[in-house]
Design an enzyme around this catalytic site. Sequence first.
Site, short mmCIF file in Angstrom:
data_model
loop_
_atom_site.label_atom_id
_atom_site.label_comp_id
_atom_site.label_asym_id
_atom_site.label_seq_id
_atom_site.Cartn_x
_atom_site.Cartn_y
_atom_site.Cartn_z
N ALA A 36 48.49 116.27 4.20
CA ALA A 36 49.30 117.10 3.52
C ALA A 36 49.11 117.75 2.16
O ALA A 36 49.06 118.52 1.64
CB ALA A 36 50.10 116.98 4.32
N ARG A 68 49.77 122.49 8.15
CA ARG A 68 49.86 121.83 7.11
C ARG A 68 49.21 121.46 5.87
O ARG A 68 49.20 121.50 4.54
CB ARG A 68 51.71 120.84 7.49
CG ARG A 68 50.89 119.79 7.58
CD ARG A 68 52.07 118.74 8.04
NE ARG A 68 51.41 117.44 8.17
CZ ARG A 68 51.09 117.32 9.68
NH1 ARG A 68 50.69 118.24 10.44
NH2 ARG A 68 50.52 115.84 10.10
N ASN A 128 52.73 105.93 3.02
CA ASN A 128 53.27 105.10 3.76
C ASN A 128 53.63 104.30 2.40
O ASN A 128 52.74 103.95 1.14
CB ASN A 128 52.85 104.28 4.73
CG ASN A 128 51.47 103.90 4.11
OD1 ASN A 128 51.04 102.53 3.78
ND2 ASN A 128 50.29 104.85 4.34
N CYS A 168 57.31 101.74 -13.32
CA CYS A 168 56.14 101.81 -12.77
C CYS A 168 56.94 101.71 -11.30
O CYS A 168 58.20 102.12 -11.12
CB CYS A 168 55.24 100.92 -12.39
SG CYS A 168 55.64 99.35 -11.92
N CYS A 185 56.45 111.52 8.93
CA CYS A 185 55.79 112.37 9.97
C CYS A 185 55.65 112.81 11.38
O CYS A 185 56.12 113.69 11.30
CB CYS A 185 54.61 113.21 8.62
SG CYS A 185 55.16 113.43 7.14
N CYS A 245 59.97 92.80 -14.30
CA CYS A 245 58.82 93.67 -12.97
C CYS A 245 57.71 93.16 -12.82
O CYS A 245 57.56 92.78 -13.36
CB CYS A 245 58.85 95.23 -13.60
SG CYS A 245 57.80 96.10 -11.86
N CYS A 248 54.34 96.09 -13.78
CA CYS A 248 54.57 96.13 -15.40
C CYS A 248 54.84 95.38 -16.10
O CYS A 248 54.62 95.15 -17.56
CB CYS A 248 54.88 97.55 -15.37
SG CYS A 248 56.13 97.73 -15.35
#
Length: 343
Positions: A36, A68, A128, A168, A185, A245, A248
């Site tokens: 979509a 869609r 996902n 990020c 969905c 992190c 990054c």
Amino acid sequence: MSELNRYSRQILFEPIGPEGQERLLHSRVVILGLGALGTVSAELCARAGIGSLVLVDRDFVEESNLQRQILFDELDAAEHLPKAIAAARKLRGINSKIKIRGLVLDANASNIEHLVRNSSLLIDGTDNFESRFLINDACVKLKVPWIYGAAVASEGAVMVILPGVTPCLRCLFEDLPPAGSAPTCETAGVIAPAVTVVASLQVAEAMKILVGQLDRVCRTFRSFDVWRNTFQEVDLNGARDGKGCVACGSGHFDFLEPQGVSRTHRLCGRNAIEVLPAQPLQLSLPDLEKKLSAAGAVQSNPYLVRCVLEEVTLNVFADGRAIVQGTHDPALARSLYAKYVGN
């Protein structure tokens, strides 16, 4: 200038102008996922005159997509055309002056860097978090901007990642959400207006980046619900985690390593594929059973939930493993796992 006539109304928009249009024409954009979000984004990019589009998807067109996924029609579904091929064919009819490449493949740790390298930016059309963490690792490592997008039910969210400048994805989400914890969905549905809003915002941000107007890029995490009439923005100033992190900050890209992604195995002597998550999980089988009941006939016991779909049967265990019966195709098995389990 005659070739630019088709973009005349866009060129009249002062922030783009002739110079900006030339920059668009010399840009290369990867759209990963032609569902979509990806189909709407791809059409907007083609009509805007982005000079080179790389369309990547592992799936084929089904009738349920047509509500869609705007680039596909009933003939595509009847022929079970790969989405990347069908999308590329449609877009060449919309703009034959740009380069369009459709790739029928499952983006994973072995090929994602090749797809991203030498690109101007990437637009997320996946569904996902495992795929998005993979995208994030590759784009942060190679310093390629990317635009996160998500839509489910009537809700949507958008975020721009400028490596080295903005947070990020893993600054916000350190680990994958538990499998089965988020609606998809396939279990909660989705309406096209939510999709088109997300994709339109993604392409608007992409165009700002491509024409060089980084000062106009949105630096917030935007989410909305088109049915409940809500719109929220989360300020991301200070959210970049520096050395904290894993991606990054420390430069460790575990989703680019084979053990950082889910694995599949063909079960010997059976028409079935086993899907193993990136790490052991502990699912709530009653919750998963409730969610899967919207997709097909469900049976369960204390150890697994079994859902009979149209052509295959999905068996999900409490540790996150799944056996997809009725296919020898690992890409299809992973796709179904992402759709119905959530990661």
